[in-house]
Write a protein that holds these residues in place. Sequence first.
Motif, PDB file in Angstrom:
ATOM      1  N   MET A   1       0.830  -1.202   0.000  1.00 39.59           N
ATOM      2  CA  MET A   1       0.000   0.000   0.000  1.00 39.59           C
ATOM      3  C   MET A   1       0.866   1.253   0.000  1.00 39.59           C
ATOM      4  O   MET A   1       0.585   2.225  -0.713  1.00 39.59           O
ATOM      5  N   ALA A   2       1.935   1.229   0.794  1.00 38.52           N
ATOM      6  CA  ALA A   2       2.839   2.380   0.849  1.00 38.52           C
ATOM      7  C   ALA A   2       3.477   2.628  -0.511  1.00 38.52           C
ATOM      8  O   ALA A   2       3.612   3.775  -0.963  1.00 38.52           O
ATOM      9  N   SER A   3       3.863   1.550  -1.182  1.00 30.88           N
ATOM     10  CA  SER A   3       4.468   1.677  -2.509  1.00 30.88           C
ATOM     11  C   SER A   3       3.467   2.244  -3.514  1.00 30.88           C
ATOM     12  O   SER A   3       3.808   3.090  -4.348  1.00 30.88           O
ATOM     13  N   LEU A   4       2.213   1.789  -3.420  1.00 33.82           N
ATOM     14  CA  LEU A   4       1.179   2.290  -4.331  1.00 33.82           C
ATOM     15  C   LEU A   4       0.923   3.773  -4.092  1.00 33.82           C
ATOM     16  O   LEU A   4       0.801   4.560  -5.038  1.00 33.82           O
ATOM     17  N   LEU A   5       0.854   4.169  -2.826  1.00 32.16           N
ATOM     18  CA  LEU A   5       0.613   5.579  -2.508  1.00 32.16           C
ATOM     19  C   LEU A   5       1.756   6.457  -3.013  1.00 32.16           C
ATOM     20  O   LEU A   5       1.536   7.565  -3.511  1.00 32.16           O
ATOM     21  N   THR A   6       2.975   5.950  -2.899  1.00 31.70           N
ATOM     22  CA  THR A   6       4.134   6.714  -3.376  1.00 31.70           C
ATOM     23  C   THR A   6       4.090   6.893  -4.884  1.00 31.70           C
ATOM     24  O   THR A   6       4.316   7.987  -5.412  1.00 31.70           O
ATOM     25  N   SER A   7       3.759   5.816  -5.587  1.00 34.34           N
ATOM     26  CA  SER A   7       3.728   5.886  -7.052  1.00 34.34           C
ATOM     27  C   SER A   7       2.566   6.720  -7.563  1.00 34.34           C
ATOM     28  O   SER A   7       2.607   7.259  -8.667  1.00 34.34           O
TER      29      SER A   7
END
Length: 354
Positions: free
Chosen positions: A346-352
């Motif tokens: 989820m953190a990676s998705l939010l960053t991207s």
Amino acid sequence: MSHSTLTAIPAQTTATRRGSAGAAAGLAAYTTAMERGDAPLFGYLVMYSIYGTETGVSHQELQRWFTELGLHQDFLPAPITPLNAYERVTGKTGVRTSYRLPESTPLSGEKVEATLMIRHVSREPHQITRHLVREVRDEGRLQLSYDPGLAEIIFQRADRRQPGAGSLQIVPNAAAIAALAPPEQDTVRATLAEVEDAYRRQCHFYSGDQLRTLIRTYIEALHAVRVRPSGGVYFVHRAHAAPLAGLRELVARFGAGSSLTRVPLPDDEEMREMVIDAFTTKAEEELTRLSLEIATARAEGASQAQVQALLRRFDAVKDSTTEHSARLATSLKSTEAALQLVHAQMASLLTSAC
């Protein structure tokens, strides 16, 4: 031999009755003790049944009951509008009539059945149009004929500043109806009358499905654990006893046959294991779905709205895990491990997405 058999049966029956009576007395005593607070209560198994497809429950009445019973107003369904009523009456679960026809198919001799159903035609700014159609099939479900327009069932929108306002208009196709046999003409007219009557009722009262959704949503908001995979039976912790009592009284007011039952559970290891197993299964299934959807969103791209929807679902599982870990006084290690993995995704998705 026959004598010994005859004397053995009453002895077994008496023992069985004594055992049943003892079990019933024990359960009654335990329930009474828990109600007095003399026995450890873990929580409740909750089951409910909302009787019937139509109710006499209006929005105003439901709002008053919520206030009287101390229930949270956020769970009140939206006020009923004429558009809601039209959509329910003419939608997939709306009015539908099936009946046998006297003739049979020429080749197979199978009996045939006619169905009157409502089909969507158009949705425009000023009106929605649907047709009453007649479909004829044989016993093998082979379609034999289709009459596309026995009547128009129209929702005329009113002032656009009042969402959902409007009125029903039914326009029978006199020529198409006259082409049918007299008994079928009567059936068509009766079906159109049913549409009008159902619309009038549902402009004022909630359907059974709407009330079922209300109760299910409220129970699940109490961090309920579904203990039966197919649903319908929930565990609710004792901390939520007050709203459960309110819901029980609310359902009783829906009418004869409707009920919500709370079965008290003792606070012992076996009950805890049952609830923990049910919760971890449900949570990990949801986390698996989330993981796949997050991976798809990263690969294919996702809108901000889609990302926020995924985040809300993740937060809901996280909050529920925290709640149950505290209530059950245990560490839900496998669920917490899965949460960590999905959190990283989820953190990676939010960053991207930034």
